[in-house]
Design a protein around this motif. Structure first.
Motif, PDB file in Angstrom:
ATOM      1  N   ALA A 116      30.181  39.013  71.935  1.00 12.21           N
ATOM      2  CA  ALA A 116      29.179  40.039  71.619  1.00 12.21           C
ATOM      3  C   ALA A 116      28.921  40.934  72.830  1.00 12.21           C
ATOM      4  CB  ALA A 116      27.885  39.372  71.157  1.00 12.21           C
ATOM      5  N   ASP A 117      28.862  40.338  74.011  1.00 17.79           N
ATOM      6  CA  ASP A 117      28.712  41.120  75.244  1.00 17.79           C
ATOM      7  C   ASP A 117      29.834  42.147  75.366  1.00 17.79           C
ATOM      8  OD1 ASP A 117      26.488  39.742  76.056  1.00 17.79           O
ATOM      9  OD2 ASP A 117      27.435  38.747  77.759  1.00 17.79           O
ATOM     10  N   MET A 118      31.044  41.696  75.097  1.00 17.19           N
ATOM     11  CA  MET A 118      32.205  42.565  75.287  1.00 17.19           C
ATOM     12  C   MET A 118      32.202  43.724  74.298  1.00 17.19           C
ATOM     13  SD  MET A 118      36.119  41.351  75.806  1.00 17.19           S
ATOM     14  CE  MET A 118      36.402  40.903  74.080  1.00 17.19           C
ATOM     15  N   SER A 166      38.966  33.737  77.929  1.00 15.92           N
ATOM     16  CA  SER A 166      38.900  35.082  77.348  1.00 15.92           C
ATOM     17  C   SER A 166      39.895  35.281  76.214  1.00 15.92           C
ATOM     18  CB  SER A 166      39.117  36.145  78.433  1.00 15.92           C
ATOM     19  OG  SER A 166      37.938  36.323  79.181  1.00 15.92           O
ATOM     20  N   GLY A 167      40.821  34.343  76.035  1.00 15.50           N
ATOM     21  CA  GLY A 167      41.663  34.402  74.852  1.00 15.50           C
ATOM     22  C   GLY A 167      40.828  34.238  73.593  1.00 15.50           C
ATOM     23  N   MET A 168      40.045  33.160  73.533  1.00 17.88           N
ATOM     24  CA  MET A 168      39.220  32.918  72.352  1.00 17.88           C
ATOM     25  C   MET A 168      38.050  33.896  72.268  1.00 17.88           C
ATOM     26  SD  MET A 168      40.820  30.650  70.665  1.00 17.88           S
ATOM     27  CE  MET A 168      42.299  31.402  71.355  1.00 17.88           C
ATOM     28  N   ILE A 169      37.563  34.369  73.411  1.00 17.35           N
ATOM     29  CA  ILE A 169      36.522  35.405  73.386  1.00 17.35           C
ATOM     30  C   ILE A 169      37.063  36.653  72.707  1.00 17.35           C
ATOM     31  CG2 ILE A 169      35.172  36.986  74.826  1.00 17.35           C
ATOM     32  CD1 ILE A 169      34.878  34.674  76.839  1.00 17.35           C
ATOM     33  N   GLY A 170      38.274  37.050  73.075  1.00 11.80           N
ATOM     34  CA  GLY A 170      38.900  38.215  72.440  1.00 11.80           C
ATOM     35  C   GLY A 170      39.147  38.000  70.968  1.00 11.80           C
ATOM     36  N   LEU A 171      39.594  36.804  70.618  1.00  9.12           N
ATOM     37  CA  LEU A 171      39.834  36.495  69.204  1.00  9.12           C
ATOM     38  C   LEU A 171      38.549  36.649  68.396  1.00  9.12           C
ATOM     39  CD1 LEU A 171      41.926  33.714  67.636  1.00  9.12           C
ATOM     40  CD2 LEU A 171      39.490  33.737  67.118  1.00  9.12           C
ATOM     41  N   LEU A 172      37.445  36.098  68.898  1.00  8.60           N
ATOM     42  CA  LEU A 172      36.173  36.182  68.173  1.00  8.60           C
ATOM     43  C   LEU A 172      35.697  37.625  68.062  1.00  8.60           C
ATOM     44  CD1 LEU A 172      34.413  33.091  69.798  1.00  8.60           C
ATOM     45  CD2 LEU A 172      35.304  33.256  67.460  1.00  8.60           C
ATOM     46  N   ALA A 173      35.896  38.409  69.115  1.00  9.10           N
ATOM     47  CA  ALA A 173      35.517  39.821  69.053  1.00  9.10           C
ATOM     48  C   ALA A 173      36.352  40.554  68.013  1.00  9.10           C
ATOM     49  CB  ALA A 173      35.699  40.469  70.424  1.00  9.10           C
ATOM     50  N   ALA A 174      37.640  40.220  67.934  1.00 10.53           N
ATOM     51  CA  ALA A 174      38.526  40.883  66.977  1.00 10.53           C
ATOM     52  C   ALA A 174      38.243  40.445  65.537  1.00 10.53           C
ATOM     53  CB  ALA A 174      39.985  40.598  67.325  1.00 10.53           C
ATOM     54  N   PHE A 225      40.949  46.777  68.037  1.00 13.32           N
ATOM     55  CA  PHE A 225      42.071  46.227  68.776  1.00 13.32           C
ATOM     56  C   PHE A 225      43.409  46.610  68.159  1.00 13.32           C
ATOM     57  CE2 PHE A 225      38.347  43.587  69.344  1.00 13.32           C
ATOM     58  CZ  PHE A 225      38.323  43.374  70.722  1.00 13.32           C
ATOM     59  N   ARG A 226      44.316  47.100  69.018  1.00 13.72           N
ATOM     60  CA  ARG A 226      45.669  47.441  68.572  1.00 13.72           C
ATOM     61  C   ARG A 226      46.597  46.237  68.733  1.00 13.72           C
ATOM     62  NH1 ARG A 226      50.789  49.869  70.235  1.00 13.72           N
ATOM     63  NH2 ARG A 226      50.357  49.111  72.330  1.00 13.72           N
ATOM     64  N   LYS A 227      46.616  45.658  69.908  1.00 14.56           N
ATOM     65  CA  LYS A 227      47.396  44.460  70.189  1.00 14.56           C
ATOM     66  C   LYS A 227      46.596  43.565  71.126  1.00 14.56           C
ATOM     67  CE  LYS A 227      52.163  46.123  69.646  1.00 14.56           C
ATOM     68  NZ  LYS A 227      53.488  46.259  70.317  1.00 14.56           N
ATOM     69  N   MET A 228      46.912  42.252  71.081  1.00 11.85           N
ATOM     70  CA  MET A 228      46.230  41.293  71.939  1.00 11.85           C
ATOM     71  C   MET A 228      47.261  40.435  72.650  1.00 11.85           C
ATOM     72  SD  MET A 228      42.979  40.141  69.572  1.00 11.85           S
ATOM     73  CE  MET A 228      41.795  40.307  70.906  1.00 11.85           C
ATOM     74  N   ASP A 251      39.490  29.431  63.319  1.00 11.32           N
ATOM     75  CA  ASP A 251      39.405  30.883  63.443  1.00 11.32           C
ATOM     76  C   ASP A 251      40.779  31.539  63.576  1.00 11.32           C
ATOM     77  OD1 ASP A 251      36.525  31.147  63.459  1.00 11.32           O
ATOM     78  OD2 ASP A 251      36.549  30.274  65.464  1.00 11.32           O
ATOM     79  N   LEU A 252      41.765  30.782  64.007  1.00  7.91           N
ATOM     80  CA  LEU A 252      43.066  31.375  64.311  1.00  7.91           C
ATOM     81  C   LEU A 252      43.705  32.113  63.133  1.00  7.91           C
ATOM     82  CD1 LEU A 252      44.661  28.501  66.471  1.00  7.91           C
ATOM     83  CD2 LEU A 252      43.268  30.443  67.222  1.00  7.91           C
ATOM     84  N   PRO A 253      43.758  31.532  61.924  1.00  7.18           N
ATOM     85  CA  PRO A 253      44.431  32.227  60.822  1.00  7.18           C
ATOM     86  C   PRO A 253      43.725  33.504  60.366  1.00  7.18           C
ATOM     87  CG  PRO A 253      44.180  29.876  60.351  1.00  7.18           C
ATOM     88  CD  PRO A 253      43.314  30.187  61.529  1.00  7.18           C
ATOM     89  N   LYS A 254      42.484  33.703  60.812  1.00  8.66           N
ATOM     90  CA  LYS A 254      41.731  34.888  60.398  1.00  8.66           C
ATOM     91  C   LYS A 254      42.090  36.122  61.220  1.00  8.66           C
ATOM     92  CE  LYS A 254      37.797  31.793  59.540  1.00  8.66           C
ATOM     93  NZ  LYS A 254      36.425  31.441  60.003  1.00  8.66           N
ATOM     94  N   LEU A 255      42.767  35.922  62.355  1.00  2.62           N
ATOM     95  CA  LEU A 255      43.080  37.047  63.235  1.00  2.62           C
ATOM     96  C   LEU A 255      44.224  37.858  62.647  1.00  2.62           C
ATOM     97  CD1 LEU A 255      42.552  38.490  65.931  1.00  2.62           C
ATOM     98  CD2 LEU A 255      44.253  36.971  66.975  1.00  2.62           C
ATOM     99  N   ARG A 256      44.026  39.151  62.487  1.00  2.00           N
ATOM    100  CA  ARG A 256      45.031  40.013  61.891  1.00  2.00           C
ATOM    101  C   ARG A 256      45.638  40.996  62.894  1.00  2.00           C
ATOM    102  NH1 ARG A 256      45.247  36.537  58.906  1.00  2.00           N
ATOM    103  NH2 ARG A 256      44.766  36.457  56.678  1.00  2.00           N
TER     104      ARG A 256
END
Length: 265
Positions: free
Chosen positions: A76-78, A98-106, A113-116, A202-207
């Protein structure tokens, strides 16, 4: 108040290109860990760097154990920081936590986000039935006990083990310095939320298309974890680089920068 997150997270932008890349640091480090990638990527990217609350030169007054009870607060901060910086679509590089932080933000705002790229990231550190996270509960308990007993002694020892390049002690010394700069109570609290978290569902939800960067040997995140991420995140692939340890952006910067550039295009 608009813009407060910029000061809170000690954010800065380097470069003036149209494409933006976010470099998000892991536990025990701060934005200075990206200095090699910053210098290279800023030639043709707008590079955004920041410190998570509690690390580096972030605003320590903003830290609250009640607020930061999960990685979702950092996500949320990010996203708030993105708003205050006026960022559009970005490429994202996150090390360790920050991998999982980025995932949750995405998951909350995928259009950002274009690519991670996740470097040494893990959805769960504890082993589970059918899952190798790398640690048993007794290992985690011993880690917390050591941090509580003598934080600076623990940091000095942990830095060398995590860095994984014993022939280059200056790298471990650099990591130990940023670890020791963290307030011990904050370091322990952040370690607890990292090592006891579980984001496998949460992993399968990342698109967002994602690259998993894994070193050949990482005491904190075994290769099996990287392979698990690549299997469970749609549109993900793994790149096992020729490097050792948990902080390859510091110990093998050329290999990490090459992997970033190859994937971002």
């Amino acid at each position: 108040m608009p813009g407060t997150s910029i000061q809170r997270n000690n954010a800065r932008i380097v470069g003036t290109a149209s494409r933006t890349v976010i470099l998000a640091h892991g536990f025990g480090t701060d934005q200075t860990a990206w200095r090699h990638q910053e210098a290279d990527l800023a030639r043709d990217h707008r590079v955004v760097l920041f410190d998570h609350v509690g690390a580096g030169r972030s605003d320590l007054a903003a830290y609250s154990p009640r607020r930061y009870q999960s990685l979702r607060s950092y996500a949320a901060d990010m996203l708030e920081l993105f708003d205050d910086l006026g960022l559009g679509e970005v490429d994202y590089v996150g090390h360790s936590m920050s991998g999982m932080i980025g995932l949750l933000a995405a998951l909350d705002e995928p259009e950002r986000f274009r690519k991670m790229i996740f470097i040494g990231a893990s959805p769960r550190y504890l082993n589970d039935e059918g899952y190798c996270g790398g640690f048993e509960q007794k290992d985690i308990d011993a880690l917390f006990e050591a941090m509580t007993g003598s934080y600076h002694a623990w940091a000095s020892g942990f830095a060398g083990v995590a860095m994984g390049n014993p022939d280059r002690p200056e790298l471990a010394q650099e990591f130990a310095a940023t670890l020791c700069a963290i307030r011990p109570d904050i370091a322990l609290a952040v370690s607890r939320l990292i090592f006891l978290s579980d984001h496998r569902e949460d992993l399968p939800k990342l698109r967002v298309p994602t690259l998993i960067v894994q070193t050949k040997s990482d005491v904190a995140v075994p290769r099996e974890v990287g392979e698990y991420l690549a299997r469970h995140i749609p549109s993900a692939e793994i790149d096992v680089i020729d490097a050792q340890g948990h902080l390859p952006h510091m110990s093998a910067p050329a290999a990490v920068t090459a992997a970033i550039r190859a994937y971002l295009g």
